[in-house]
Design a protein around this motif. Structure first.
Motif, mmCIF file in Angstrom:
data_model
loop_
_atom_site.group_PDB
_atom_site.id
_atom_site.type_symbol
_atom_site.label_atom_id
_atom_site.label_comp_id
_atom_site.label_asym_id
_atom_site.label_seq_id
_atom_site.Cartn_x
_atom_site.Cartn_y
_atom_site.Cartn_z
ATOM 1 N N GLU A 6 -6.930 7.484 4.951
ATOM 2 C CA GLU A 6 -7.143 6.792 3.587
ATOM 3 C C GLU A 6 -6.831 6.215 2.575
ATOM 4 O O GLU A 6 -7.559 5.321 1.951
ATOM 5 C CB GLU A 6 -8.094 8.310 3.509
ATOM 6 N N ILE A 7 -6.336 6.439 2.115
ATOM 7 C CA ILE A 7 -5.601 5.588 1.420
ATOM 8 C C ILE A 7 -4.581 4.251 1.129
ATOM 9 O O ILE A 7 -5.246 3.222 0.742
ATOM 10 C CB ILE A 7 -4.028 6.772 1.009
ATOM 11 N N GLU A 8 -4.379 4.389 2.926
ATOM 12 C CA GLU A 8 -4.448 2.633 3.656
ATOM 13 C C GLU A 8 -5.142 2.334 3.125
ATOM 14 O O GLU A 8 -5.518 0.809 2.430
ATOM 15 C CB GLU A 8 -3.761 2.541 4.665
ATOM 16 N N ALA A 9 -6.549 2.403 3.458
ATOM 17 C CA ALA A 9 -8.117 1.708 3.335
ATOM 18 C C ALA A 9 -8.148 2.168 1.932
ATOM 19 O O ALA A 9 -8.509 0.814 1.387
ATOM 20 C CB ALA A 9 -8.578 3.207 3.961
ATOM 21 N N MET A 10 -8.339 2.510 1.151
ATOM 22 C CA MET A 10 -8.374 2.768 -0.196
ATOM 23 C C MET A 10 -7.093 1.329 -1.158
ATOM 24 O O MET A 10 -8.077 0.527 -1.321
ATOM 25 C CB MET A 10 -8.250 3.563 -1.115
ATOM 26 N N ILE A 11 -6.581 1.202 -0.701
ATOM 27 C CA ILE A 11 -5.514 -0.198 -0.945
ATOM 28 C C ILE A 11 -6.332 -1.112 -0.598
ATOM 29 O O ILE A 11 -6.570 -1.964 -1.473
ATOM 30 C CB ILE A 11 -4.086 0.542 -0.963
ATOM 31 N N LYS A 12 -5.988 -1.513 0.486
ATOM 32 C CA LYS A 12 -6.684 -2.601 1.147
ATOM 33 C C LYS A 12 -8.398 -2.974 1.017
ATOM 34 O O LYS A 12 -8.649 -4.143 0.216
ATOM 35 C CB LYS A 12 -7.117 -2.127 2.699
ATOM 36 N N ALA A 13 -8.781 -1.878 0.497
ATOM 37 C CA ALA A 13 -10.293 -2.274 0.056
ATOM 38 C C ALA A 13 -9.918 -3.028 -1.705
ATOM 39 O O ALA A 13 -11.463 -3.751 -1.953
ATOM 40 C CB ALA A 13 -10.817 -0.454 -0.467
ATOM 41 N N HIS A 14 -9.380 -2.995 -2.266
ATOM 42 C CA HIS A 14 -8.809 -3.767 -3.946
ATOM 43 C C HIS A 14 -7.914 -4.835 -3.514
ATOM 44 O O HIS A 14 -7.850 -5.422 -4.833
ATOM 45 C CB HIS A 14 -8.037 -2.574 -4.610
ATOM 46 N N MET A 15 -7.260 -4.631 -2.357
ATOM 47 C CA MET A 15 -6.085 -5.572 -2.369
ATOM 48 C C MET A 15 -5.814 -5.936 -1.158
ATOM 49 O O MET A 15 -5.195 -5.782 -0.003
ATOM 50 C CB MET A 15 -4.900 -4.485 -2.801
ATOM 51 N N PRO A 16 -6.908 -6.615 -0.563
ATOM 52 C CA PRO A 16 -7.375 -7.012 1.133
ATOM 53 C C PRO A 16 -5.980 -7.380 1.793
ATOM 54 O O PRO A 16 -5.722 -7.997 2.846
ATOM 55 C CB PRO A 16 -8.368 -8.313 0.625
ATOM 56 N N ASP A 17 -4.992 -8.347 1.320
ATOM 57 C CA ASP A 17 -3.820 -8.679 1.730
ATOM 58 C C ASP A 17 -3.305 -8.175 2.183
ATOM 59 O O ASP A 17 -1.594 -8.546 2.376
ATOM 60 C CB ASP A 17 -3.634 -10.346 0.613
ATOM 61 N N ALA A 18 -2.688 -6.552 1.018
ATOM 62 C CA ALA A 18 -1.893 -5.744 1.473
ATOM 63 C C ALA A 18 -1.242 -4.908 3.130
ATOM 64 O O ALA A 18 -2.614 -4.718 3.749
ATOM 65 C CB ALA A 18 -2.306 -4.544 0.608
ATOM 66 N N LEU A 34 4.707 5.566 -1.241
ATOM 67 C CA LEU A 34 4.004 4.211 -0.287
ATOM 68 C C LEU A 34 4.582 2.979 -0.528
ATOM 69 O O LEU A 34 5.951 2.736 -1.189
ATOM 70 C CB LEU A 34 2.832 3.852 -1.316
ATOM 71 N N THR A 35 4.303 2.146 0.188
ATOM 72 C CA THR A 35 5.184 0.770 0.130
ATOM 73 C C THR A 35 3.616 -0.511 0.636
ATOM 74 O O THR A 35 3.208 0.098 1.094
ATOM 75 C CB THR A 35 6.139 0.628 1.487
ATOM 76 N N VAL A 36 3.551 -1.212 -0.800
ATOM 77 C CA VAL A 36 2.879 -1.838 -0.907
ATOM 78 C C VAL A 36 3.138 -3.752 -0.628
ATOM 79 O O VAL A 36 3.923 -3.624 -1.554
ATOM 80 C CB VAL A 36 1.355 -1.247 -1.246
ATOM 81 N N VAL A 37 2.852 -4.373 0.115
ATOM 82 C CA VAL A 37 3.253 -5.722 0.376
ATOM 83 C C VAL A 37 2.099 -6.409 -0.108
ATOM 84 O O VAL A 37 0.904 -6.484 0.587
ATOM 85 C CB VAL A 37 4.357 -5.861 0.975
ATOM 86 N N SER A 38 2.141 -6.901 -1.470
ATOM 87 C CA SER A 38 1.090 -8.245 -1.559
ATOM 88 C C SER A 38 1.674 -8.886 -2.418
ATOM 89 O O SER A 38 2.001 -9.435 -3.694
ATOM 90 C CB SER A 38 -0.533 -7.402 -2.172
ATOM 91 N N SER A 39 0.471 -10.636 -2.477
ATOM 92 C CA SER A 39 0.777 -11.543 -3.143
ATOM 93 C C SER A 39 0.439 -11.317 -4.283
ATOM 94 O O SER A 39 0.644 -11.813 -5.685
ATOM 95 C CB SER A 39 -0.557 -12.496 -2.635
ATOM 96 N N GLN A 40 -1.227 -10.370 -4.860
ATOM 97 C CA GLN A 40 -1.122 -9.940 -6.028
ATOM 98 C C GLN A 40 -0.277 -9.152 -7.050
ATOM 99 O O GLN A 40 0.062 -9.356 -8.394
ATOM 100 C CB GLN A 40 -1.968 -8.727 -6.059
ATOM 101 N N PHE A 41 1.038 -9.116 -6.694
ATOM 102 C CA PHE A 41 2.050 -8.504 -7.180
ATOM 103 C C PHE A 41 2.761 -10.052 -7.578
ATOM 104 O O PHE A 41 3.523 -10.635 -9.196
ATOM 105 C CB PHE A 41 2.998 -7.716 -6.578
ATOM 106 N N ALA A 42 3.208 -10.937 -7.611
ATOM 107 C CA ALA A 42 3.196 -12.213 -7.907
ATOM 108 C C ALA A 42 3.535 -12.401 -9.843
ATOM 109 O O ALA A 42 1.759 -11.816 -10.646
ATOM 110 C CB ALA A 42 3.254 -13.329 -6.980
ATOM 111 N N TYR A 54 -2.427 1.819 -8.658
ATOM 112 C CA TYR A 54 -2.286 2.860 -9.147
ATOM 113 C C TYR A 54 -4.555 3.390 -9.020
ATOM 114 O O TYR A 54 -5.171 4.094 -9.258
ATOM 115 C CB TYR A 54 -2.062 3.841 -10.500
ATOM 116 N N ALA A 55 -4.535 1.734 -10.089
ATOM 117 C CA ALA A 55 -5.977 1.414 -10.216
ATOM 118 C C ALA A 55 -7.155 1.627 -8.760
ATOM 119 O O ALA A 55 -7.759 2.041 -8.320
ATOM 120 C CB ALA A 55 -6.001 0.516 -10.676
ATOM 121 N N THR A 56 -6.084 1.691 -7.534
ATOM 122 C CA THR A 56 -7.007 1.500 -6.321
ATOM 123 C C THR A 56 -7.227 3.120 -5.834
ATOM 124 O O THR A 56 -8.027 3.337 -4.936
ATOM 125 C CB THR A 56 -5.987 0.932 -5.504
#
Length: 85
Positions: A6-18, A34-42, A54-56
């Protein structure tokens, strides 16, 4: 309580490339790492990266379904560098 999927799904709902790895630290379903890799962090600092994560999860955090989080964030580029070392 929420589970790792569920946590993974919540993050991916807001950060699809994660790419997301979730670990339940205590087995109780409320302390996670959590370990999260995303281009949104650039071009964002560490605090801004963590705020995105946290927002997700805001609903689960505010309802106290998640009590504690340890977060590691990476851009795809920094993840590749980490993986090589």
């Amino acid at each position: 309580m929420v589970n790792t999927k569920e946590i993974e799904a919540m993050i991916k709902a807001h950060m699809p490339d994660a790419q997301v790895e979730v670990q339940d630290l205590t087995g109780g379903g409320d302390h996670y790492q959590l370990t999260v890799v995303s281009s949104q962090f650039a071009d964002k600092g560490l605090v801004q990266q963590h705020k995105l994560v946290y927002a997700t999860l805001q609903e689960a955090i505010s309802s106290e379904a998640i009590h504690a989080l340890a977060i590691k964030t990476y851009t795809p580029e920094t993840w590749k560098t980490k993986s090589i070392c």
